[in-house]
Design a protein around this motif. Sequence first.
Motif, PDB file in Angstrom:
ATOM      1  N   VAL A  10      -1.606  15.875   6.519  1.00 54.14           N
ATOM      2  CA  VAL A  10      -2.367  14.773   7.106  1.00 54.14           C
ATOM      3  C   VAL A  10      -3.678  14.577   6.362  1.00 54.14           C
ATOM      4  O   VAL A  10      -4.064  13.446   6.021  1.00 54.14           O
ATOM      5  N   MET A  11      -4.384  15.672   6.089  1.00 54.84           N
ATOM      6  CA  MET A  11      -5.655  15.567   5.388  1.00 54.84           C
ATOM      7  C   MET A  11      -5.470  15.026   3.970  1.00 54.84           C
ATOM      8  O   MET A  11      -6.258  14.196   3.505  1.00 54.84           O
ATOM      9  N   SER A  12      -4.435  15.468   3.275  1.00 59.07           N
ATOM     10  CA  SER A  12      -4.231  15.042   1.894  1.00 59.07           C
ATOM     11  C   SER A  12      -3.974  13.550   1.800  1.00 59.07           C
ATOM     12  O   SER A  12      -4.417  12.899   0.844  1.00 59.07           O
ATOM     13  N   THR A  13      -3.293  12.983   2.797  1.00 61.18           N
ATOM     14  CA  THR A  13      -2.978  11.551   2.761  1.00 61.18           C
ATOM     15  C   THR A  13      -4.098  10.713   3.359  1.00 61.18           C
ATOM     16  O   THR A  13      -4.578   9.761   2.735  1.00 61.18           O
ATOM     17  N   ALA A  14      -4.514  11.053   4.582  1.00 56.62           N
ATOM     18  CA  ALA A  14      -5.483  10.216   5.297  1.00 56.62           C
ATOM     19  C   ALA A  14      -6.885  10.328   4.721  1.00 56.62           C
ATOM     20  O   ALA A  14      -7.652   9.349   4.749  1.00 56.62           O
ATOM     21  N   PHE A  15      -7.236  11.496   4.186  1.00 53.50           N
ATOM     22  CA  PHE A  15      -8.590  11.675   3.654  1.00 53.50           C
ATOM     23  C   PHE A  15      -8.618  11.628   2.129  1.00 53.50           C
ATOM     24  O   PHE A  15      -9.112  10.673   1.534  1.00 53.50           O
TER      25      PHE A  15
ATOM     26  N   GLU B 197       0.829  -1.201   0.000  1.00 48.61           N
ATOM     27  CA  GLU B 197       0.000   0.000   0.000  1.00 48.61           C
ATOM     28  C   GLU B 197       0.868   1.259   0.000  1.00 48.61           C
ATOM     29  O   GLU B 197       0.545   2.245  -0.680  1.00 48.61           O
ATOM     30  N   THR B 198       1.969   1.226   0.734  1.00 50.64           N
ATOM     31  CA  THR B 198       2.859   2.391   0.787  1.00 50.64           C
ATOM     32  C   THR B 198       3.498   2.652  -0.560  1.00 50.64           C
ATOM     33  O   THR B 198       3.570   3.799  -1.026  1.00 50.64           O
ATOM     34  N   ARG B 199       3.971   1.586  -1.214  1.00 49.67           N
ATOM     35  CA  ARG B 199       4.578   1.748  -2.541  1.00 49.67           C
ATOM     36  C   ARG B 199       3.564   2.286  -3.542  1.00 49.67           C
ATOM     37  O   ARG B 199       3.893   3.143  -4.380  1.00 49.67           O
ATOM     38  N   MET B 200       2.335   1.799  -3.463  1.00 49.85           N
ATOM     39  CA  MET B 200       1.296   2.289  -4.376  1.00 49.85           C
ATOM     40  C   MET B 200       1.005   3.764  -4.143  1.00 49.85           C
ATOM     41  O   MET B 200       0.799   4.533  -5.088  1.00 49.85           O
ATOM     42  N   LEU B 201       0.996   4.185  -2.877  1.00 51.55           N
ATOM     43  CA  LEU B 201       0.763   5.593  -2.574  1.00 51.55           C
ATOM     44  C   LEU B 201       1.869   6.471  -3.137  1.00 51.55           C
ATOM     45  O   LEU B 201       1.623   7.528  -3.718  1.00 51.55           O
ATOM     46  N   LEU B 202       3.122   6.024  -2.971  1.00 54.97           N
ATOM     47  CA  LEU B 202       4.259   6.853  -3.349  1.00 54.97           C
ATOM     48  C   LEU B 202       4.539   6.830  -4.844  1.00 54.97           C
ATOM     49  O   LEU B 202       5.211   7.725  -5.360  1.00 54.97           O
ATOM     50  N   ARG B 203       4.032   5.816  -5.551  1.00 54.01           N
ATOM     51  CA  ARG B 203       4.267   5.732  -6.989  1.00 54.01           C
ATOM     52  C   ARG B 203       3.189   6.435  -7.803  1.00 54.01           C
ATOM     53  O   ARG B 203       3.372   6.667  -8.997  1.00 54.01           O
TER      54      ARG B 203
ATOM     55  N   LEU C 156      -1.727   1.820   8.346  1.00 53.10           N
ATOM     56  CA  LEU C 156      -0.284   1.861   8.576  1.00 53.10           C
ATOM     57  C   LEU C 156       0.442   2.508   7.401  1.00 53.10           C
ATOM     58  O   LEU C 156       1.412   3.255   7.597  1.00 53.10           O
ATOM     59  N   ALA C 157      -0.027   2.243   6.178  1.00 51.49           N
ATOM     60  CA  ALA C 157       0.579   2.865   5.008  1.00 51.49           C
ATOM     61  C   ALA C 157       0.393   4.381   5.046  1.00 51.49           C
ATOM     62  O   ALA C 157       1.296   5.146   4.676  1.00 51.49           O
ATOM     63  N   VAL C 158      -0.775   4.822   5.491  1.00 58.87           N
ATOM     64  CA  VAL C 158      -1.026   6.253   5.649  1.00 58.87           C
ATOM     65  C   VAL C 158      -0.059   6.849   6.671  1.00 58.87           C
ATOM     66  O   VAL C 158       0.524   7.922   6.446  1.00 58.87           O
ATOM     67  N   LEU C 159       0.139   6.157   7.780  1.00 57.09           N
ATOM     68  CA  LEU C 159       1.036   6.664   8.822  1.00 57.09           C
ATOM     69  C   LEU C 159       2.478   6.742   8.322  1.00 57.09           C
ATOM     70  O   LEU C 159       3.187   7.714   8.609  1.00 57.09           O
ATOM     71  N   VAL C 160       2.916   5.729   7.576  1.00 57.04           N
ATOM     72  CA  VAL C 160       4.275   5.755   7.018  1.00 57.04           C
ATOM     73  C   VAL C 160       4.437   6.943   6.079  1.00 57.04           C
ATOM     74  O   VAL C 160       5.438   7.679   6.133  1.00 57.04           O
ATOM     75  N   THR C 161       3.450   7.157   5.222  1.00 59.37           N
ATOM     76  CA  THR C 161       3.505   8.287   4.289  1.00 59.37           C
ATOM     77  C   THR C 161       3.526   9.609   5.042  1.00 59.37           C
ATOM     78  O   THR C 161       4.255  10.545   4.666  1.00 59.37           O
ATOM     79  N   GLU C 162       2.726   9.702   6.095  1.00 63.08           N
ATOM     80  CA  GLU C 162       2.685  10.944   6.871  1.00 63.08           C
ATOM     81  C   GLU C 162       4.021  11.217   7.557  1.00 63.08           C
ATOM     82  O   GLU C 162       4.441  12.384   7.652  1.00 63.08           O
ATOM     83  N   VAL C 163       4.692  10.185   8.029  1.00 63.37           N
ATOM     84  CA  VAL C 163       6.011  10.380   8.636  1.00 63.37           C
ATOM     85  C   VAL C 163       6.968  10.987   7.625  1.00 63.37           C
ATOM     86  O   VAL C 163       7.713  11.939   7.930  1.00 63.37           O
ATOM     87  N   LEU C 164       6.944  10.461   6.398  1.00 67.15           N
ATOM     88  CA  LEU C 164       7.803  11.011   5.340  1.00 67.15           C
ATOM     89  C   LEU C 164       7.429  12.463   5.032  1.00 67.15           C
ATOM     90  O   LEU C 164       8.311  13.311   4.831  1.00 67.15           O
TER      91      LEU C 164
ATOM     92  N   THR D  16       0.142  14.869  -1.745  1.00 66.76           N
ATOM     93  CA  THR D  16       0.820  14.652  -0.471  1.00 66.76           C
ATOM     94  C   THR D  16       2.145  15.388  -0.335  1.00 66.76           C
ATOM     95  O   THR D  16       2.564  15.695   0.781  1.00 66.76           O
ATOM     96  N   VAL D  17       2.796  15.668  -1.452  1.00 66.27           N
ATOM     97  CA  VAL D  17       4.136  16.258  -1.390  1.00 66.27           C
ATOM     98  C   VAL D  17       4.200  17.615  -2.087  1.00 66.27           C
ATOM     99  O   VAL D  17       4.596  18.618  -1.484  1.00 66.27           O
TER     100      VAL D  17
END
Length: 255
Positions: free
Chosen positions: A77-82, A26-32, A117-125, A40-41
Amino acid sequence: MSAGTYTPRPGAAPLPRMIAAQTALETRMLLRNGEQLLLTVVIPTLLLVLFSAVDIVDTGSGEPVDFLTPGILALAVMSTAFTGQAIATGFERRYGVLKRLGASPLPRWGLMTAKTLAVLVTEVLQVVLLTVIAFALGWSPHGNPFAVLLLLVLGTAAFSGLGLLMAGTLKAEATLAAANLVFLLLLVGGGVIVPLDKFPDAVQSVLGLLPIAALSDGLRDVLQHGAAVPWGDLAILAVWAVLGLGAAARFFRWE
């Protein structure tokens, strides 16, 4: 043929391993995903740099970056989680991905855990990147790191619940349009860039109850003004988290 001949033994992997593997996917899919990276960025970074360097909005006394950074962190946070999660999950539901994953050895609650968890990892970045940029722009944060963490976690829970509720009840195209529209409206009216005190008094009282306003104001109280724990903002986020996650669990449709 005796049992144990096959290597590895057939069967599902341990649950923690399945959740970890799904989280990594899920994290790789979000970041790709290009649209996800834009939300998000790129957008939070551009807004932070632009409004910190150019005097467009009156952010009050002090350096603009001190006012803007907490709001931009809330926007991230809103852009990733929502927004991002709602769009991605909505199209996964449309294409039948969720239905197939729901029939896999990974239980449905495990799939939702992996997405969270993928959302949380992305938010940390996101937080790391935006913090580095903010420090380069002259940011001087204050306050209790624990209060910041608590605000971010509750904000993530609130926006995740709302995003999953939208993705699980609307069609994918409607989710795409609604999620982006809500993102733009809350960007303008959620206290992210424009202070809430710039709005009429009657409007302020309503906007202050929104999760983005509670998160941005809470982060601003801690990081800019050095407040201890903004209990009022935390309470608003907790109510949104309970309502959003509860409604998502009740009304989410997998097909």
